[in-house]
Write an enzyme that holds these catalytic residues in place. Sequence first.
Site, short mmCIF file in Angstrom:
data_model
loop_
_atom_site.label_atom_id
_atom_site.label_comp_id
_atom_site.label_asym_id
_atom_site.label_seq_id
_atom_site.Cartn_x
_atom_site.Cartn_y
_atom_site.Cartn_z
N LYS A 11 38.15 26.50 42.86
CA LYS A 11 38.40 27.88 42.43
C LYS A 11 37.05 28.59 42.46
CE LYS A 11 40.57 31.20 39.98
NZ LYS A 11 40.98 32.12 41.05
N GLY A 67 42.18 37.46 39.41
CA GLY A 67 40.95 38.20 39.16
C GLY A 67 39.77 37.33 38.78
N LEU A 68 39.63 36.21 39.50
CA LEU A 68 38.43 35.38 39.37
C LEU A 68 38.19 34.85 37.95
CD1 LEU A 68 36.11 37.46 41.74
CD2 LEU A 68 37.43 35.41 42.29
N ASN A 83 32.96 33.92 48.43
CA ASN A 83 34.18 34.71 48.30
C ASN A 83 33.80 36.19 48.34
OD1 ASN A 83 36.52 36.00 47.62
ND2 ASN A 83 36.96 34.79 45.80
N CYS A 124 38.01 38.69 47.48
CA CYS A 124 39.04 38.75 46.44
C CYS A 124 39.48 40.21 46.24
CB CYS A 124 38.53 38.19 45.12
SG CYS A 124 39.74 38.37 43.78
N LYS A 144 34.03 33.75 53.46
CA LYS A 144 35.48 33.99 53.49
C LYS A 144 35.76 35.48 53.58
CE LYS A 144 39.78 32.72 51.24
NZ LYS A 144 40.34 31.93 50.14
N GLY A 193 49.18 31.40 54.74
CA GLY A 193 50.58 31.17 55.03
C GLY A 193 50.96 29.86 55.67
#
Lengths: 306, 284
Positions: A44, A73-74, A126, A129, A164, A245
Amino acid sequence: MSLGTIVGNIKLRNPLILASGVLGSSYSVLQRIYEAGIGAVVTKSVGPVSREGNPNPSVFALKDINGAINSIGLANPGYKHFREEIKILLENNVKTIVSIFGGDVEEFSEVLVGLSDLPITAFELNLSCPNTEKEGMVLGTDPQIVRRIVENLRKKTKSPIWVKLTPNVTDILEIADAAIKGGCDALVAINTLKAMVIDIYSRYPILGFKRGGLSGAPIKPVGIRNIFDLYEQFGDKIPLVGVGGIAKWEDVFEYILAGASAVQIGTALGVAHPENKIRHIKNNIQKFMKNEGIENIANIIGGAHR
Amino acid sequence: MSRKITSFDSQPIMGKIIRIEDECEDTKNFFVEMPEKIEGVKAGQFVMLWIPVVDEYPIGVAGFKDEILELGIAKMGVGTEALFNKQIGERVGIRGFYGKPFKPLENVNHLLLGGGFGMTPLKLLINTLKSRNRGDKIHVFEGARTKNKLMYLDFLQNLHDKGEIKFHVCTDDGSWGYKGFPTVALEEVLQEDSQQSVIYVAGPERMMKVVFEIGKKYQNVKDMQMSLADRYMRCGFGLCSACTVDPTGWRICVDGPVFNKEQLEQITDFGEYIRLATGEKKRI
Ligand SMILES: Cc1cc2nc3c(=O)[nH]c(=O)nc-3n(C[C@H](O)[C@H](O)[C@H](O)COP(=O)(O)OP(=O)(O)OC[C@H]3O[C@@H](n4cnc5c(N)ncnc54)[C@H](O)[C@@H]3O)c2cc1C
Ligand SMILES: Cc1cc2nc3c(=O)[nH]c(=O)nc-3n(C[C@H](O)[C@H](O)[C@H](O)COP(=O)(O)O)c2cc1C
Ligand code: FES
């Protein structure tokens, strides 16, 4: 027959990686998923300080379309706490990619430097997000900021740096170009798509944060398109990790043919028996390779470009 | 207007509050009518309850009959308070049924022990056991700080008077039942009756850990099943991992909340640590 693949200089026993934020909050669940036979796990996303994330509801399934929406939300314990969990993973030989975030270069740097004495397989930045105001996508949609962050961090760790990307931009290639120029070692695409669900009886958006990100089967064609475009432009420069997906073994091949050297799976593993799902996908990949005479899965990366 | 629900385990389905009862101090029973036929629930399973604009949180199911969901809710903070302020006719969102239920064995004594909102899944379990009607003995042990905090007192006393269960009730202050902890009566039953028994527990985790240690001392305890429901949840269906326990990596919401003796033995967090919304571990 080999399922092995390489992303930059990282060797993976197979191309399946656990995506960030799904089954990634504790060392124990990450280890569980790794032991189920996946190639690597992404934690995470962790930031500079602990945070609770957005109010609930912050994640629910959309069964009709085989997807999910979230606005977590992180939420994270902060890197100082999470460091202890990362250490356990590394001690147990779990290939661990640590996803990090920050509100600016300094925060990113604090987190990366605070962890970079550990033999982390790779850092995943990241920059994508959609569920926060200051971090994530806000930074990842500006090529100059992306380049500055990657450049700065590149000097501060020996571990590979993956970036990402968000699909919520007009031109993902521009952002990718900035990340490559900044010196990253791989690109990961895509994060969730901006989305919302409204309850027609109460007439309120359901998520506590109102807005969220869509994941799961419905976003796969978007991910495939992004990987295809990225490979066409940068395939000779940088390895790609496809995400978005993946729910079936066929999806893995689709991403690899589009140009991914490895793939990440998130939403599809949020089931009662993620172990069975992983085994099922792997078995069917092997069966297909046998039937199609594919000796080495890495041989077909980008195979759809012809 | 009623409509067909294709997947209840998806976005929240709006149910209508049709009855509200005062249960005990700071605790009410809410009866929520679901709009269309949905599949049955097993004791120990829970729903995610959405109060629009306020919060969503897990709540155990106390009953489900004719599409009417019975929930027993203790007022804790903002989210449960918002529910307490709802009137009959207002709607709340429900998704579920989530989690692994209690799995009652056969030809054993059933020893159910609970406290606080842990009594809600036990109510459904009692009704399940009664409807099986196999003549197994059912003992229910309930403890609370004081009389006003005892849940389902009338319901349980009534079953006791009819001889359908044996009800052992106690309070810390002696205001109802005997003064002390429910484990005292539990041990008495285990000592007096050598028949194989299964202990089912739902309540504060520290208390469950104590019962677990006691249960291990008795040869006639065949299994112990405990609901680890004192834990933070977000998704409720195994996606986010907010609810995992160490070192097994099991998710309370899908691998639990009810775990058996063999599983509880492996969960070192049991009775020791929970995870906060941030993911940080905290001593219980
Ligand atoms: C499987 C399960 C079954 C439950 N069954 C019942 C029940 O039948 N009846 C009942 O009254 N309560 C039940 N609870 C507890 C209930 O979820 C909390 O009391 C409720 O969330 C409190 O919300 P609040 O906003 O009023 O309190 P807050 O002020 O937000 O928090 C008070 C405490 O409630 C807990 N809590 C808050 N949010 C959550 C969350 N998202 N998930 C889990 N715990 C949370 C925390 O321990 C917190 O310290 C159950 C919990 C779980 C995990
Ligand atoms: C519940 C949930 C939490 C997520 N948290 C993160 C996160 O912390 N960091 C991140 O980079 N991506 C996060 N994501 C995005 C996933 O890693 C992934 O990019 C996206 O879900 C698409 O893949 P999927 O369709 O296989 O789920 C999250 C996704 C979900 C569903
Ligand atoms: S609450 Fe999300 S995995 Fe259990």
